[in-house]
Structures are given as C-alpha cells and as structure tokens.
Design an enzyme around this catalytic site. Structure first.
Site, mmCIF file in Angstrom:
data_model
loop_
_atom_site.group_PDB
_atom_site.id
_atom_site.type_symbol
_atom_site.label_atom_id
_atom_site.label_comp_id
_atom_site.label_asym_id
_atom_site.label_seq_id
_atom_site.Cartn_x
_atom_site.Cartn_y
_atom_site.Cartn_z
ATOM 1 N N ASN A 13 -12.628 -5.918 15.471
ATOM 2 C CA ASN A 13 -11.582 -5.911 14.449
ATOM 3 C C ASN A 13 -12.044 -6.905 13.385
ATOM 4 O O ASN A 13 -11.907 -8.117 13.548
ATOM 5 C CB ASN A 13 -10.256 -6.351 15.094
ATOM 6 C CG ASN A 13 -9.116 -6.361 14.108
ATOM 7 O OD1 ASN A 13 -9.314 -6.211 12.900
ATOM 8 N ND2 ASN A 13 -7.915 -6.561 14.610
ATOM 9 N N ARG A 54 -11.665 -1.145 14.578
ATOM 10 C CA ARG A 54 -10.356 -0.951 13.963
ATOM 11 C C ARG A 54 -10.608 -0.780 12.465
ATOM 12 O O ARG A 54 -11.266 -1.615 11.846
ATOM 13 C CB ARG A 54 -9.475 -2.179 14.199
ATOM 14 C CG ARG A 54 -8.171 -2.044 13.482
ATOM 15 C CD ARG A 54 -7.390 -3.306 13.486
ATOM 16 N NE ARG A 54 -6.131 -3.075 12.800
ATOM 17 C CZ ARG A 54 -5.427 -4.041 12.250
ATOM 18 N NH1 ARG A 54 -5.846 -5.281 12.300
ATOM 19 N NH2 ARG A 54 -4.306 -3.767 11.635
ATOM 20 N N ARG A 89 5.251 -11.637 3.811
ATOM 21 C CA ARG A 89 5.428 -10.478 2.911
ATOM 22 C C ARG A 89 6.915 -10.172 2.746
ATOM 23 O O ARG A 89 7.685 -10.296 3.700
ATOM 24 C CB ARG A 89 4.711 -9.255 3.483
ATOM 25 C CG ARG A 89 3.206 -9.361 3.387
ATOM 26 C CD ARG A 89 2.527 -8.248 4.156
ATOM 27 N NE ARG A 89 1.738 -8.760 5.255
ATOM 28 C CZ ARG A 89 1.200 -8.043 6.222
ATOM 29 N NH1 ARG A 89 1.363 -6.734 6.233
ATOM 30 N NH2 ARG A 89 0.488 -8.605 7.175
ATOM 31 N N HIS A 123 -0.193 -0.052 11.515
ATOM 32 C CA HIS A 123 0.082 -0.389 12.925
ATOM 33 C C HIS A 123 0.183 0.876 13.779
ATOM 34 O O HIS A 123 0.816 0.865 14.843
ATOM 35 C CB HIS A 123 1.422 -1.141 13.108
ATOM 36 C CG HIS A 123 1.489 -2.500 12.497
ATOM 37 N ND1 HIS A 123 2.593 -2.948 11.788
ATOM 38 C CD2 HIS A 123 0.617 -3.525 12.481
ATOM 39 C CE1 HIS A 123 2.390 -4.182 11.378
ATOM 40 N NE2 HIS A 123 1.173 -4.551 11.768
ATOM 41 N N GLU A 179 -3.697 -2.877 21.126
ATOM 42 C CA GLU A 179 -4.422 -1.986 20.218
ATOM 43 C C GLU A 179 -5.894 -1.865 20.607
ATOM 44 O O GLU A 179 -6.502 -0.802 20.483
ATOM 45 C CB GLU A 179 -4.295 -2.509 18.783
ATOM 46 C CG GLU A 179 -2.873 -2.358 18.265
ATOM 47 C CD GLU A 179 -2.533 -3.289 17.124
ATOM 48 O OE1 GLU A 179 -2.499 -2.825 15.982
ATOM 49 O OE2 GLU A 179 -2.288 -4.481 17.382
#
Ligand code: AMP
Length: 404
Positions: free
Chosen positions: A7, A92, A242, A181, A386
């Site tokens: 990742n 990823r 965010r 996601h 993940e």
C-alpha cells in the site's frame, strides 16, 4: 501461495507478506518518511513478537522496496530464503476510474490506463504506480495485481453516481461519484453475511467504515448502490481532517472573501476541517473524545456533528434500499469506540434496531453482534482487513494465470 501486499502512499509504504493458504501474515511493516529526513523501516514478524527498526536514507519508493525486500531475505530478520519464494505481488490502487470493476493482473495496458486515472487522484495514484514500477524493476518475473478502492462501487446506478452538473462535464472530465474504501466495504459485508448465515444476494446492508477517513455504503443484494465518498475522498462523512458534505457555493465564496488560491482551498477542506477543524483539539477520535469528557464544548460539538452525519446517512440509505437488515461498524473508530457506536445507534428503535449496550461494551478485536438476538436489524462490529482481501484477490488471479 506467498503474496506481498503493498500500500504505497506519497511518503510511506505499508507491506505485508502473506501465506494465502493459511491464511497467515508471515511479516509486515512500514517504510516511513520516504524522501525526507529520518526515513526508516519498521519491520514486524511473528505476529509482532519481533519488531525491528532500520534507519537509513530512503530517497524514493524503489529504494524503499529494495530495502524492504533485503530485510525479507536477510539471515537475521528475514522470513524467506530467496525471492523465488514470492509468488505474486498485490497493490492497493486508490482510483481505478470507470475502467476497473474488480482486481486485475497488471499488464502494460493496465499501467497505461492507470496513468490515465492520475488526474482523478493526483495525490494517491502516482505513489501506487511508483510501487508497481519499482516491483517491475526489482522482481520482473513475479506477477502483479491491482486492487482498486473504487472497484466495488462501480455497480452504483447512474442516478446515484452523477452530480447534477452539465452532463458534458461527466463525459469530458469523468466528473462523477466513484466512492472509496470499496475493498473494506466489500470485505466487512461478506464477513457479516457469513457470520449471520445470510446470503449476500438477498440482503440490505449498511457498512460504516469510520477511521481517519470515513465512508458509508448501501449494499443491496451484495452490490454497492450508493456510497458517501464522491469523485474524491472529501465528500460525505465528517472525518479526521476532511469536511465531508459541503454546500459547493461555500468554496467560491471563501476563495473570494479570504483570497484563497486553489491549493489553499484544497488544503482547507482536506487537512484543516472535520474533527480537527471544529474541535481545534485533534483529528484523532481518542483525543477529541477525551477533550469532550473534560468539558471542551467544541470537542463535544465535533463529536455530535460526526455522529449526526452518520445517522443521517443511515436513514437515507435505509430509504434507498427499501429497508435495512444489517448495519456494520468497521475502521479504527467503528471497531474501537463503544461511545461512537452507542451514540450513532441511539433512538433507532423505529428502524427495528434493538441495540445491546452490554454487548457493545464487550465487542473488541473480532466480529461481534451488538444488537439483541431478536433485533430485526442486526448491528455488527466487523474488523476490516483490506490487505487480506488484496492478498486473496491476487492469489486467485495468479492461480488462474498459472492454469492458462
Ligand atoms: P484508522 O484510520 O482506521 O486507523 O482509524 C483511526 C481512527 O481510529 C483515529 O481517529 C483513532 O483515534 C480512532 N481510534 C482508534 N482506537 C480508538 C478507540 N479505542 N476509541 C476511539 N477511537 C479510536
């Protein structure tokens, strides 16, 4: 099969070496501060029983990966004898645009398509590609697979993914909602179904991924039909830094009043908003929660906004699917904050939720039911993984390749 999952971020690389037949993690670690002072690798093996830090100059992703591979085969800290033991590499990849609706074998054509997606994710896709190029140079004979954050959401209908901007902008610039996601939402949905003995193709599930970044997805009969993140990962929930949903009119207004340029405006909504922006305390949920407990009113306000936004989406997605059977919590906050889960699930009896506070307090580290057994809507905590999904997808694609 031994699979390395990478990742790659702008200045870091998370890696895990899996034996997918277990499945088990053989080793994992983090390359940090690439191209900066103080670059280093934190390498864990044997389930974290051994943790070693290697310091040294790491100028770019290729040298970070080269360093990491050297550790994997080193006599003292390694776990494999040679690179021949590595069967595949899974990456990823954040943005696959409309080009990818599942994980794929990385070929020159796929790389060209990923290059085309850079404009959609200028911060995320370039480091993902750097990792792919580095592995192509370092282990040219090992097949590589890309798993996309956006892929699972490619099933959204057009009326859910389009913004009501001129249609030509969608055609010309790909302005639409993509969602992120996806690997996590898909994984926890599947775990929830197998835990409850439900068939995914006959279920209405809402998955709440709440971490530093957060998104919520409506999954109808196993397919994503709506999700809170949009063309970029700023839309939707209140996140660590965010803002989530915003009146688009605010940006031009602020840009004019505060004379903000594009970069500053972008930093405002991505880095200085959300929990940190409202509380002024931290982007970290633990710290905001602690401040609220100590009487900090803006920290309490930030928490209330965080919970409220998720509750609003749960209501909306229940309407989208004509009901809901299961609500799943995952991500650092979803998996660990008993308070957040309890606050979000408050007063949802009208929806058919019979929340179990005692079970909520006990849930930790593994899939757990936090509603009563008789609750019509089941509420679950499901730890996400993940990397495991990427490793599994990679192994499946490479096995198929080896057969043909
Ligand atoms: P992630 O991005 O999935 O690693 O999640 C990071 C977020 O999870 C941060 O906001 C953390 O504060 C939050 N988190 C982790 N552990 C806890 C906890 N025990 N209680 C509340 N929040 C937590």
């Amino acid at each position: 099969m031994k699979v390395i999952v990478l990742n790659c971020g702008s200045s870091s690389i998370k890696y895990q070496l899996f034996d997918t037949d277990g499945p088990k993690v053989i080793a994992k670690g983090l390359v940090e501060k690439i191209g900066m002072n103080g670059s280093r690798i934190r390498h864990e093996k044997q389930n974290g029983k051994e943790d070693v830090v290697f310091e040294g100059e790491i100028l770019d992703h290729q040298s970070g990966i080269e360093y990491m591979l050297g550790i994997l085969i080193s006599k003292k800290h390694g776990c494999i004898k040679s690179f021949n033991e590595i069967d595949a590499i899974g990456h990823r990849v954040v943005h696959g645009g409309e080009k990818f609706n599942s994980s794929v074998l990385i070929t020159s054509e796929v790389i060209a398509m990923l290059e085309e997606c850079i404009s959609l994710a200028p911060l995320h896709n370039p480091p993902n590609l750097s990792g792919i190029y580095a592995m192509k140079n370092l282990l040219p004979h090992v097949p590589q697979v890309g798993a996309f954050d956006t892929a699972f959401h490619q099933t959204m209908p057009d009326y859910a993914y389009l913004y009501a901007l001129p249609y030509s902008l969608y055609k010309q610039h790909g302005i639409r909602r993509y969602g992120f996601h996806g690997t996590s939402h898909k994984f926890v949905m599947q775990q929830a179904c197998s835990f409850l003995g439900l068939a995914p193709e006959q279920s209405r599930i809402i998955t709440c991924h709440m971490g530093n970044g957060g998104s919520i997805t409506a999954i109808l009969n196993g397919q994503s039909v709506d999700t809170s993140m949009g063309m970029t990962p700023v839309e939707g929930l209140v996140m660590g830094t965010r803002c989530g949903d915003l009146d688009p009119g605010i940006l031009p207004y602020l840009m004019q009043r505060e004379e903000l340029n594009i970069n500053t405006a972008n930093t405002l909504i991505n880095k200085h908003s959300g929990l940190i922006g409202i509380s002024g305390v931290s982007s970290d949920m633990r710290e905001v929660t602690a401040a609220a407990k100590n009487g900090n009113e803006r920290a309490s306000l930030a928490l209330n906004m965080f919970y409220y936004r998720i509750r609003k989406y749960i209501g909306a997605y229940t309407a989208v699917m004509g009901g809901v059977d299961v609500i799943v919590f995952t991500g650092g906050i979803g998996e660990n904050s008993t308070l957040a889960r309890a606050e979000i699930m408050k007063d949802f009896e009208f929806l058919g939720v019979d929340f179990d506070p005692a079970k909520n307090e006990q849930a930790r580290g593994e899939t757990a039911l936090i509603s009563t057994p008789s609750s019509r809507v089941k509420v679950l905590v499901v730890p996400t993984n993940e990397e495991l999904v990427i490793a599994r997808d990679t192994a499946a694609i490479v096995r198929q390749l080896n057969k043909s």
